[in-house]
Design an enzyme around this catalytic site. Structure first.
Site, mmCIF file in Angstrom:
data_model
loop_
_atom_site.group_PDB
_atom_site.id
_atom_site.type_symbol
_atom_site.label_atom_id
_atom_site.label_comp_id
_atom_site.label_asym_id
_atom_site.label_seq_id
_atom_site.Cartn_x
_atom_site.Cartn_y
_atom_site.Cartn_z
ATOM 1 N N SER A 26 -2.036 4.048 1.858
ATOM 2 C CA SER A 26 -2.078 3.483 3.234
ATOM 3 C C SER A 26 -3.381 3.688 3.863
ATOM 4 C CB SER A 26 -1.032 3.977 4.060
ATOM 5 O OG SER A 26 0.312 3.715 3.686
ATOM 6 N N ASN A 48 5.708 -3.531 4.785
ATOM 7 C CA ASN A 48 4.891 -1.955 4.850
ATOM 8 C C ASN A 48 5.628 -1.181 5.670
ATOM 9 O OD1 ASN A 48 2.276 -0.475 4.537
ATOM 10 N ND2 ASN A 48 2.618 -0.565 6.969
ATOM 11 N N SER A 91 4.966 -6.435 7.451
ATOM 12 C CA SER A 91 5.094 -4.875 7.863
ATOM 13 C C SER A 91 6.437 -4.724 8.824
ATOM 14 C CB SER A 91 3.725 -4.597 8.623
ATOM 15 O OG SER A 91 2.640 -4.795 7.689
ATOM 16 N N ASP A 147 0.687 -1.299 0.014
ATOM 17 C CA ASP A 147 0.162 -0.005 0.042
ATOM 18 C C ASP A 147 0.879 1.223 -0.056
ATOM 19 O OD1 ASP A 147 0.820 0.298 2.734
ATOM 20 O OD2 ASP A 147 -0.919 -0.056 3.521
ATOM 21 N N ASP A 148 2.080 1.130 0.082
ATOM 22 C CA ASP A 148 3.081 2.248 -0.045
ATOM 23 C C ASP A 148 3.612 2.639 -1.358
ATOM 24 O OD1 ASP A 148 3.225 2.517 3.009
ATOM 25 O OD2 ASP A 148 4.656 0.529 2.896
#
Length: 354
Positions: free
Chosen positions: A61, A138, A171, A29-30
């Protein structure tokens, strides 16, 4: 052929090549320019796997499993780090690597675009069926049940698992960095990728030939503490609840805007333990103590079989007892199959019968 190994995860990091090449789809999501993502991509490639990235064109994010598609066929602004100019297609390849793709949508949308557009058009030998989906690492940990619905890193993994693809979300605790600024072997992005690789590789290496890496509907959530050297922290089996946080809305009187903070003291609702092995430590507590947490989750959100569930169902017993006056419809397997036939087959691969 894969064989079982028992890597000593507490010793200095040493990258072990897998014995069987997999087709691995990656997301996050970055954004597709993430240093963490690119470093793990390189390690998986070096291990002999065929790896494809389809990730957001810009940071996404906090989008969770939300599927939001690009609203225009072309980028209206440049992508993350100006890698792709405004006006370029909303989905496309990185100019320096044909196997790294971007899409101007949420992380979950990127997963579906990968499976239903990129793979069938450009990688037909994948048959829309990666052997494994890996998300991240993440920037920042994703700990506790609340962020399981909030994290785009986990959301992209949810999307893959929903399509019967084994998924591992990773993450770390480092800060954001563009991939082209990662120039040192001691960079936090490199260290985060190495730890992520060790955990992902362990799952791969200990999977017998002919077996899927995870059972259908299962996913893995991996969280990594701050890393200060090239030593692998202890890896701990954890549960998602336990010392977990949830949000409060914080109002700024000056700007009139809201932001978030963690509730204090911890909310009991987010830490109520019903499923799985409740003797396992919570991932939040383990990571705070310097360990790597490995939690398993499933897409089966059904409440557990216990007295609470019975008592809740009792409240609607009059509605669920099959009263003849109820106008109910019985959905047979044949009816469902007929509806799917009329829609037309979309999928190939593991869920499509091809």
């Amino acid at each position: 052929m894969r064989f079982s190994v028992n890597t000593a995860l507490t010793v200095a990091l040493g990258l072990v090549a897998s014995t069987d090449a997999l087709k691995i789809l990656m997301g996050n999501d970055d954004g597709f320019g993430s240093g963490n993502l690119r470093e793990l991509y390189k390690l998986l490639l070096d291990a002999g796997h065929e790896v494809l990235v389809v990730a957001p064109a810009r940071g996404q994010s906090g989008k969770g499993s939300t599927v939001i598609w690009a609203e225009t066929a072309n980028l209206t602004t440049p992508s993350q780090y100006d890698i792709i100019p405004a006006g370029a297609p909303a989905v496309g390849r990185d100019p320096n690597n044909d196997n790294i793709w971007y899409y101007d949508g949420t992380p979950a949308a990127c997963t579906f675009v990968a499976l239903d557009f990129v793979l069938p058009r450009y990688y037909p030998d994948w048959n829309q069926t990666p052997d494994l989906f890996v998300s991240g690492p993440n920037y920042g940990t994703n700990l506790g049940a609340f962020v399981m619905g909030l994290s785009g890193t986990v959301g992209a993994t949810f999307a893959a698992v929903s399509r019967s693809i084994p998924g591992i979300a990773t993450s770390a605790s480092n800060k954001a960095v563009p991939y082209f600024n990662v120039t040192s072997a001691s960079d936090p992005a490199v260290l985060a990728a190495k730890v992520s690789f060790e955990v992902v590789n362990e799952f791969i290496q200990n999977t017998p030939e002919g077996q899927e890496i995870l059972p259908l509907g299962y996913g893995v959530n991996v969280n990594i503490p701050e890393l200060v050297n090239n030593t692998m922290p202890p890896v701990v089996k954890t549960r998602i609840t336990g010392n977990a946080n949830t949000d409060v809305a914080v109002y700024n009187e000056t700007t009139g805007l809201f932001t978030w903070d963690n509730i204090d003291p911890l909310a009991a609702g987010i830490n109520a333990a019903y499923n799985g092995d409740i003797s396992l430590p919570g991932e939040t507590w383990v990571v705070a103590g310097g360990g790597v947490s490995v939690s398993l989750f499933t897409l089966d959100f059904t409440a557990p079989s216990n007295k609470y569930t019975e008592l809740v169902f009792d409240k609607v017993e009059n509605l669920t007892s099959g009263s003849p006056s109820m106008n109910t419809t019985v959905y047979s397997k044949r009816m469902v199959e007929e509806r799917m036939r009329k829609r037309g087959a979309m999928l190939t691969g593991r869920d499509g019968g091809a």
